[in-house]
Design an enzyme around this catalytic site. Structure first.
Site, PDB file in Angstrom:
ATOM      1  CG  HIS A   1      -0.302   0.222   2.263  1.00 51.19           C
ATOM      2  ND1 HIS A   1       0.701  -0.601   3.494  1.00 51.19           N
ATOM      3  CD2 HIS A   1       0.004   1.372   3.258  1.00 51.19           C
ATOM      4  CE1 HIS A   1       0.798  -0.560   4.113  1.00 51.19           C
ATOM      5  NE2 HIS A   1       0.434   0.583   4.648  1.00 51.19           N
TER       6      HIS A   1
ATOM      7  CE  LYS B   1       2.832 -19.396  10.095  1.00 48.81           C
ATOM      8  NZ  LYS B   1       4.314 -19.740  10.387  1.00 48.81           N
TER       9      LYS B   1
ATOM     10  CE  LYS C   1       4.356 -19.145  14.111  1.00 50.37           C
ATOM     11  NZ  LYS C   1       5.564 -17.700  13.404  1.00 50.37           N
TER      12      LYS C   1
ATOM     13  N   GLY D   1       3.957 -22.490   9.131  1.00 47.51           N
ATOM     14  CA  GLY D   1       4.750 -23.638   8.896  1.00 47.51           C
ATOM     15  C   GLY D   1       6.040 -23.171   9.582  1.00 47.51           C
TER      16      GLY D   1
END
Length: 344
Positions: free
Chosen positions: A32, A105, A191, A136
């Site tokens: 952007h 995530k 995580k 991952g």
């Protein structure tokens, strides 16, 4: 070869663009910020995020409509707080349904939605079942240098998962498929909370014993919450679970570990975020997971302790002392719960 738009020109978006370009695809990298797009096109560098040369075949855009024109796949790699806005814009300009992949995530506080759920809510053309998630153990810095990396892609639409696998897989970037969207997304999001804790532990000067315990018990918390929401517990023993947890908790490449390390050394959250200069997803996800645990009535003492450090100004040393002095319990209780959820 395919024409692919990668939306989000941070470190991870840039690294995934490199993988796609190496595979011969026509890659459009959207940001952007106009000045960032111009710098990438003129210097073939994205120095704020990755100190690496970017293949000349990657073209950067600051115009979203131009970036996605004629593409057969979109890879969404923007911070989770920007997901809804970008998807709402996409929904107004996408003329046909194409493969939609996300590699972000996090969990949205308050709504407690995963990224795929947010995308489906904002885009009328896309059913939740068709969205693909890529996750991952994968530091952008290492992927950009073509160091061996292995990830998982997941979708309830097997065809879309295999399309994504074919787009990305090569000799240094191995891609597995999985049908467990819930587990893959939650493993990648949660995580980051434990990585903050690992950084805090290191910042306090604690050793490997403490970090090993934190990672192991953190994995138990992730699996406990994930299985309560329908995830396969075995997912958390794979790449999106223990794999991503190890790499994020043990490396200086991890911005969540770095943020936690600064907190452990006595810095306040605002100071830490200013020093980082990049999004630290674990902070926002901690707030969401804390709410999720209460809603699901799931015990997550490490997550709750980190929440207190981030948002209630608790001292890291005091939180560690509280965790070490919790009521005695049997470790196998957690395994029994996971197995009963799996095989009930």
């Amino acid at each position: 070869m395919a024409k692919v738009a990668v939306l989000g020109a941070g470190s991870w978006g840039t690294a995934l663009s490199i993988v796609l370009a190496d595979n011969g695809h026509d890659v459009r990298l959207w940001t952007h910020r106009k000045e960032q797009a111009e710098a990438i096109n003129s210097t073939h560098k994205n120095e704020k995020y990755l100190e690496i040369m970017i293949p000349e075949k990657i073209n950067a855009y600051d115009d979203l409509a131009r970036a996605i024109q004629g593409v057969s796949a979109i890879v969404l790699v923007v911070p989770t707080k920007a997901i809804r806005d970008v998807c709402a814009r996409l929904d107004t300009i996408l003329e046909e349904k194409i493969t939609l992949i996300h590699a972000s995530k996090g969990i949205e506080p308050e709504s407690l939605k995963r990224v795929s759920e947010m995308i489906a809510e904002e885009m009328e053309k896309y059913a939740y079942e068709d969205i693909v998630v890529l996750s991952g153990p994968s530091h952008a810095e290492e992927v950009g240098k073509r160091q061996p990396t292995t990830v998982t892609v997941s979708s309830l639409n097997e065809k879309n998962a295999k399309i994504t696998q074919d787009l990305f897989i090569n000799e240094f970037f191995r891609v597995y498929t999985s049908p467990d969207v819930i587990g893959v997304e939650l493993g990648g999001a949660l995580k980051n909370i434990i990585a903050l804790g690992a950084g805090i532990s290191d910042g306090l000067g604690y050793g490997d014993n403490a970090k090993a315990a934190l990672i192991t018990r953190g994995l138990a918390e992730i699996a406990r919450l994930g299985t309560s929401l329908g995830a396969n517990p075995l997912t958390f023993l794979g790449l999106p679970g223990v794999g991503d947890l190890i790499v994020t908790c043990t490396s200086v490449h991890s911005r969540n570990w770095r943020a936690g390390n600064l907190l452990g050394k006595g810095n306040k959250l605002d100071q830490v975020l200013d020093q980082m200069g990049m999004v630290v997803e674990g902070v926002r996800t901690t707030r969401a997971a804390h709410q999720f645990a209460a809603k699901q009535e799931i015990e997550m003492p490490i997550t709750n302790g980190i929440y207190k450090i981030l948002f209630e100004e608790a001292k890291p040393k005091d939180v560690v002392d509280q965790l070490m002095n919790r009521t005695k319990r049997e470790e196998m209780d957690d395994l029994a719960v996971l197995l009963s959820n799996r095989y009930a």
